[in-house]
Design an enzyme around this catalytic site. Structure first.
Site, PDB file in Angstrom:
ATOM      1  N   SER A  45      65.969  -7.622  -2.264  1.00  0.00           N
ATOM      2  CA  SER A  45      64.596  -7.937  -1.924  1.00  0.00           C
ATOM      3  C   SER A  45      63.705  -6.935  -2.654  1.00  0.00           C
ATOM      4  O   SER A  45      64.017  -6.503  -3.763  1.00  0.00           O
ATOM      5  CB  SER A  45      64.407  -7.891  -0.407  1.00  0.00           C
ATOM      6  OG  SER A  45      63.069  -8.151  -0.061  1.00  0.00           O
TER       7      SER A  45
ATOM      8  N   TYR B 103      55.542 -13.341  -5.248  1.00  0.00           N
ATOM      9  CA  TYR B 103      56.723 -12.478  -5.328  1.00  0.00           C
ATOM     10  C   TYR B 103      57.088 -11.957  -3.941  1.00  0.00           C
ATOM     11  O   TYR B 103      58.262 -11.969  -3.544  1.00  0.00           O
ATOM     12  CB  TYR B 103      56.456 -11.318  -6.285  1.00  0.00           C
ATOM     13  CG  TYR B 103      57.641 -10.408  -6.466  1.00  0.00           C
ATOM     14  CD1 TYR B 103      58.732 -10.804  -7.240  1.00  0.00           C
ATOM     15  CD2 TYR B 103      57.677  -9.159  -5.859  1.00  0.00           C
ATOM     16  CE1 TYR B 103      59.827  -9.970  -7.401  1.00  0.00           C
ATOM     17  CE2 TYR B 103      58.766  -8.321  -6.017  1.00  0.00           C
ATOM     18  CZ  TYR B 103      59.840  -8.732  -6.788  1.00  0.00           C
ATOM     19  OH  TYR B 103      60.923  -7.893  -6.934  1.00  0.00           O
TER      20      TYR B 103
ATOM     21  N   LYS C  81      60.647 -12.829  -1.762  1.00  0.00           N
ATOM     22  CA  LYS C  81      61.491 -11.754  -1.255  1.00  0.00           C
ATOM     23  C   LYS C  81      61.560 -11.782   0.277  1.00  0.00           C
ATOM     24  O   LYS C  81      62.617 -11.513   0.869  1.00  0.00           O
ATOM     25  CB  LYS C  81      60.978 -10.400  -1.740  1.00  0.00           C
ATOM     26  CG  LYS C  81      61.151 -10.189  -3.244  1.00  0.00           C
ATOM     27  CD  LYS C  81      62.591 -10.337  -3.693  1.00  0.00           C
ATOM     28  CE  LYS C  81      62.814  -9.887  -5.121  1.00  0.00           C
ATOM     29  NZ  LYS C  81      64.219 -10.099  -5.557  1.00  0.00           N
TER      30      LYS C  81
END
Length: 276
Positions: free
Chosen positions: A133, A147, A151
């Protein structure tokens, strides 16, 4: 000696993980889109390393790479889903096809590998799945919404997976690195093509052309690799492995902020039930 399957080994944390695993005498399937970029690892460890070309968005390549690992080494003990890249854009700026590629690579690419290795792990009643992550999932900075979202999705998936496979002798772990001295903020970073002027003071400050930190990140990839191996080999591996001072500090700050928000609205939050 265990067998590790690591995605995204051409550079960065993936390469550091592969180097550390092989240096400790373990076997490793080292993968990259271009297998020639990891051939040096095989040349240095011909008995314990196997290179495989792997685009994690390609179902056939995923199946072929895992089959090659099983044929050569008998199975995968540790899967490290590391392949990925950064994408920066205000939410409004994000291009649909770019966002779809981001999720297909990092979330669904991880899912493809998980599904490919789990039958063998279930049969052996052992194994570890590590999903990379980012501290960005905790911070969710302006300009990194997509993004951070991918994650965060990986972390939620990992926690459910951990609960599902624990009775089978398998564990799953999420890793939140901070800033490490890799290519992440260099060639591995992408962004929306058309910035919107109204976001110049928020998302715009994170655009590539405004960045100054590449090559100056505080984290040492080699040290991160040693801590990852220690966590995998621990008798009580964590669900969330933080890597770096910046990750540890940001994680706790984010938790404090969330707790303060929940506390401020707790009375109203609890007022929504039926009156008895």
């Amino acid at each position: 000696m265990s067998t590790w399957f690591i995605t995204g080994c051409s550079t960065g944390l993936g390469r550091a993980f592969a180097e550390a695993v092989l240096a400790r005498g373990h076997r490793a399937v080292v993968t990259a889109r271009d297998a020639s970029s990891v051939q040096d690892l095989v040349d240095a460890h011909p008995e314990t390393a196997l290179a495989a070309a792997l685009d994690v968005t390609d179902d056939w390549q995923v199946a072929a790479a895992v089959a090659a690992a099983e044929e050569r080494f008998g199975g995968v003990d540790v899967l490290v889903n590391n392949a990925g890249y950064g994408y920066r854009a205000a939410v409004e700026e994000g291009e649909d096809d770019a966002v779809q590629r981001l999720f297909d690579t990092q979330l669904f690419g991880s899912v493809r590998l998980i599904k490919a290795v789990l039958p063998g792990m279930r049969a052996r009643r052992s194994g570890t799945i590590v999903n990379l992550s980012s501290i960005g999932a905790r911070q969710s900075p302006a300009g990194s919404g997509y993004y951070a979202a991918v994650k965060a999705a990986i972390e939620a998936l990992t926690l459910s997976l951990r609960r599902e496979v624990a009775p089978l002798g398998i564990t799953a772990m999420a890793v939140e690195p901070g800033g490490f001295r890799t290519d992440f903020a260099g060639r591995s970073l992408t962004q929306s093509a058309e910035p919107i002027a109204d976001y110049a003071d928020t998302a715009g400050k994170r655009r590539i052309e405004a960045g100054t930190g590449h090559g100056q990140q505080p984290g040492d990839p080699a040290k991160a690799a040693e801590v990852l191996i220690e966590a995998v080999e621990s008798s009580d591996p964590p669900f969330m492995l933080l890597l770096g001072d910046d990750a540890s500090d940001a994680f706790r700050t984010a938790l404090d902020d969330l707790r303060a928000d929940a506390d401020a609205w707790e009375e109203r939050s609890r007022s929504t039930g039926f009156d008895e």
